[in-house]
Design a protein around this motif. Sequence first.
Motif, PDB file in Angstrom:
ATOM      1  N   UNK A  70       0.815  -1.208   0.000  1.00  0.00           N
ATOM      2  CA  UNK A  70       0.000   0.000   0.000  1.00  0.00           C
ATOM      3  C   UNK A  70       0.852   1.264   0.000  1.00  0.00           C
ATOM      4  N   UNK A  71       1.854   1.309   0.849  1.00  0.00           N
ATOM      5  CA  UNK A  71       2.702   2.504   0.935  1.00  0.00           C
ATOM      6  C   UNK A  71       3.452   2.724  -0.379  1.00  0.00           C
ATOM      7  N   UNK A  72       3.971   1.637  -0.963  1.00  0.00           N
ATOM      8  CA  UNK A  72       4.702   1.766  -2.212  1.00  0.00           C
ATOM      9  C   UNK A  72       3.818   2.220  -3.361  1.00  0.00           C
ATOM     10  N   UNK A  73       2.593   1.681  -3.431  1.00  0.00           N
ATOM     11  CA  UNK A  73       1.659   2.090  -4.476  1.00  0.00           C
ATOM     12  C   UNK A  73       1.238   3.544  -4.295  1.00  0.00           C
ATOM     13  N   UNK A  74       1.023   3.925  -3.040  1.00  0.00           N
ATOM     14  CA  UNK A  74       0.630   5.302  -2.757  1.00  0.00           C
ATOM     15  C   UNK A  74       1.725   6.268  -3.208  1.00  0.00           C
ATOM     16  N   UNK A  75       2.963   5.930  -2.895  1.00  0.00           N
ATOM     17  CA  UNK A  75       4.071   6.797  -3.276  1.00  0.00           C
ATOM     18  C   UNK A  75       4.236   6.846  -4.792  1.00  0.00           C
ATOM     19  N   UNK A  76       4.050   5.708  -5.457  1.00  0.00           N
ATOM     20  CA  UNK A  76       4.203   5.638  -6.910  1.00  0.00           C
ATOM     21  C   UNK A  76       3.165   6.500  -7.623  1.00  0.00           C
ATOM     22  N   UNK A  77       1.925   6.450  -7.167  1.00  0.00           N
ATOM     23  CA  UNK A  77       0.854   7.182  -7.846  1.00  0.00           C
ATOM     24  C   UNK A  77       0.843   8.651  -7.437  1.00  0.00           C
TER      25      UNK A  77
END
Length: 416
Positions: A70-77
Amino acid sequence: MAVRAGRNGVKAADLAQARAALIEFAEQMYAPLVRCDQRAKAEQYVRGLLLEGRRKSIQPMAARLADGDEQGLQQFITDSPWDDRPVRRRLARRMTAEIEPDGWVVDDTALPKDGRFSPGVARQYCGALGKTANCQVIVSVNAVTDRASCPLDWRLFVPEEWDADAERRKRAKIPEQVRHREKWRLAVDVLDELLDWGLQRRVVQADGGYGDITAFRVALEQRELEYVVQVKGATSAHPQDAAPVTPAYQGRGRRPKARYPDKPTSLRALVLAAGPDAAQPVSWREGDRGPLTSRFVCLRVRPANDAQRQDDGVLPERWLLAEWPKDNDEPVKYWLSNLPPDTPLVRLVHLAKLRWRIEHDYRELKQCLGLDHYEGRTYRGLQHHLTCVTVAHAFLTCCRLSRAGPSNARPQMAAA
């Protein structure tokens, strides 16, 4: 590839079988991203959008994915500064080759939103709700045939109230150069970009929200783009045989310009004058219950717009297409087109009716792939989300075309 999307996405087992194909497709589309971790997160996000589930915001997607971060996807988007334009360019070129579109369809769709800080949100007409509501509006240009279609690029419509609202612009991180532009101008901006990307010109289709705007039609002609666009029956025009007359010069002042001696009439009146006997039955595609057929009147007219007047005062000829069903007292729809004078009626009708595919796309983009599920509040995050949703939709489209094979040929058009 046996990938079938249901109402809320692709079943986990089906997506697992197509994982290798999805990875390859994502690698090709996200190749412009320099960092390998960004490309990995891009594939993960697209996989989350495809995977069956009612909500396609980041938290529930990450929970459904076996490797969800979740954290990685949030940062990516939301926060990662990757440029989505090269990705959209690659996608547009790939899908143009896959679909071989008959036309570029201009349209827009609304994304309902709560609150007032999502970029571009305002109280405006929301087609998804059928009323004025709090929403964002995005304009798209889509590559379309009767068998397949795909958005090629998007623009966010920024209402005028946002131009002067420094607080909301700062919170949404809207770039300084992104300002209010009418939807038709945003559509022209997208068309310019597609041409800059080297895409072959296609016939442009649009509904009355765009076609009724003379400046939009003029902009298309300035770019040497052919069009078939819907207009109101009240749009003014002269009959084909109307000719301008130059008043006699009185010897003083400027010489008078040529002008049409008679006032223009409406498209509706011109078609009614031709009469129902002028209507011809045409079938334009196969529907679920057989050929779709209606009756059409096709006339050459001169739209009465000074912006299109030539130096000699002559208004150019255009096609007027009107749908006049057998049991109706008058036509129900009107289109104007700058296609050549020898264009067959069946081609005009086919292109005028091509927009039906877009409604199919919007249902899939929203219900299946979460186009309107993004919960972030930044302009960059929204653009990244739109790009990833488009990649997911393109992957499904390629799967369908691969599964259909050569038998999914374009339908034949014929006069009934």
